[in-house]
Design an enzyme around this catalytic site. Structure first.
Site, PDB file in Angstrom:
ATOM      1  N   PRO A 192       0.795  -1.225   0.000  1.00  0.00           N
ATOM      2  CA  PRO A 192       0.000   0.000   0.000  1.00  0.00           C
ATOM      3  C   PRO A 192       0.830   1.280   0.000  1.00  0.00           C
ATOM      4  CG  PRO A 192      -0.186  -1.125   2.107  1.00  0.00           C
ATOM      5  CD  PRO A 192       0.541  -2.043   1.189  1.00  0.00           C
ATOM      6  N   ASN A 193       0.324   2.227  -0.749  1.00  0.00           N
ATOM      7  CA  ASN A 193       0.847   3.583  -0.878  1.00  0.00           C
ATOM      8  C   ASN A 193       2.125   3.691  -1.708  1.00  0.00           C
ATOM      9  OD1 ASN A 193      -1.232   4.868   0.690  1.00  0.00           O
ATOM     10  ND2 ASN A 193      -0.290   3.919   2.475  1.00  0.00           N
TER      11      ASN A 193
ATOM     12  N   ARG B   9       4.870  10.926  -2.571  1.00  0.00           N
ATOM     13  CA  ARG B   9       4.580  10.630  -1.167  1.00  0.00           C
ATOM     14  C   ARG B   9       5.844  10.829  -0.324  1.00  0.00           C
ATOM     15  NH1 ARG B   9       4.471   4.944   1.726  1.00  0.00           N
ATOM     16  NH2 ARG B   9       3.680   5.600   3.746  1.00  0.00           N
TER      17      ARG B   9
ATOM     18  N   TYR C  69      11.063   8.898   1.104  1.00  0.00           N
ATOM     19  CA  TYR C  69      11.018   7.843   0.084  1.00  0.00           C
ATOM     20  C   TYR C  69      11.695   8.228  -1.224  1.00  0.00           C
ATOM     21  CZ  TYR C  69       7.682   5.905   3.352  1.00  0.00           C
ATOM     22  OH  TYR C  69       7.087   5.415   4.484  1.00  0.00           O
TER      23      TYR C  69
ATOM     24  N   ASN D 286       8.029  -5.600  -0.769  1.00  0.00           N
ATOM     25  CA  ASN D 286       7.929  -4.469   0.135  1.00  0.00           C
ATOM     26  C   ASN D 286       6.487  -4.451   0.631  1.00  0.00           C
ATOM     27  OD1 ASN D 286       7.685  -2.049   1.492  1.00  0.00           O
ATOM     28  ND2 ASN D 286       9.032  -0.941   0.088  1.00  0.00           N
TER      29      ASN D 286
ATOM     30  N   ALA E 178       2.861  -0.937   4.853  1.00  0.00           N
ATOM     31  CA  ALA E 178       2.149  -0.962   6.141  1.00  0.00           C
ATOM     32  C   ALA E 178       1.745  -2.370   6.559  1.00  0.00           C
ATOM     33  CB  ALA E 178       0.924  -0.061   6.088  1.00  0.00           C
TER      34      ALA E 178
ATOM     35  N   GLU F  74      12.401  -9.528   1.986  1.00  0.00           N
ATOM     36  CA  GLU F  74      11.601  -8.392   2.459  1.00  0.00           C
ATOM     37  C   GLU F  74      12.448  -7.143   2.270  1.00  0.00           C
ATOM     38  OE1 GLU F  74       9.592  -6.754   6.626  1.00  0.00           O
ATOM     39  OE2 GLU F  74      10.851  -8.537   6.663  1.00  0.00           O
TER      40      GLU F  74
ATOM     41  N   HIS G 106      12.615  -2.707   2.324  1.00  0.00           N
ATOM     42  CA  HIS G 106      12.040  -1.426   2.743  1.00  0.00           C
ATOM     43  C   HIS G 106      12.935  -0.304   2.249  1.00  0.00           C
ATOM     44  CE1 HIS G 106       9.072  -3.367   5.265  1.00  0.00           C
ATOM     45  NE2 HIS G 106      10.044  -4.171   5.673  1.00  0.00           N
TER      46      HIS G 106
ATOM     47  N   ARG H 298      12.537   4.729  12.642  1.00  0.00           N
ATOM     48  CA  ARG H 298      11.306   5.514  12.542  1.00  0.00           C
ATOM     49  C   ARG H 298      10.437   5.303  13.775  1.00  0.00           C
ATOM     50  NH1 ARG H 298       8.824   4.938   6.797  1.00  0.00           N
ATOM     51  NH2 ARG H 298       7.630   6.664   7.632  1.00  0.00           N
TER      52      ARG H 298
END
Length: 143
Positions: free
Chosen positions: A6-7, A14, A19, A70, A73, A97, A99, A106
């Protein structure tokens, strides 16, 4: 198969301070280029829908396809996606995985990944280069 959650379709606009300015379309082109340079045929997908990601993990198992994921969320709470990822690695396929940012640098809630325990490995915090590194890891594993 490179799968983005998502996103991530909003990359480039964004939170570019976190990012970067690379769009999802540009990322897809780079991933295909990086993969081709390592003898991998890369398909890039993105969805904001958890069910799509689960379905794509099932497809990876059925087609014997390695995955760079990735989960965005969904990293922190999607047990459905976690279980689908476990199917991928149980079949002896590579699942990295990835990111763009370092979740541990964060907010506290981002430090928990339900995916990491079933992934072959995790690469995080190198911006868009995280994908290049993940594809290198896949290529190294599958020889």
């Amino acid at each position: 198969m490179v799968v983005n959650g998502p996103n991530l379709g909003r990359l480039g606009s964004r939170e570019p301070e976190k990012y970067g300015s690379t769009t999802h379309e540009e990322l897809a082109a780079l991933a295909m280029q990086w993969g081709a340079g390592r003898g991998l045929e890369v398909v890039v997908r993105q969805s904001d829908n958890e069910a799509d990601l689960v379905t794509w993990m099932h497809e990876a198992v059925d087609t014997r396809t390695h995955v760079v994921l990735n989960p965005a969320a969904f990293t922190h709470y999607s047990y459905a996606l976690r279980d689908a990822c476990a199917l991928v690695t149980r079949e002896g396929l590579v699942l990295v995985e990835v990111h763009i940012t370092n979740p541990h640098a964060r907010e506290d809630f981002r430090a928990t990944s339900v995916i990491s325990a079933v992934a072959t490995g995790t690469i995080a915090g190198f911006g868009i280069d995280s994908y290049r590194l993940a594809l290198e890891a896949v290529a190294a594993r599958v020889g």
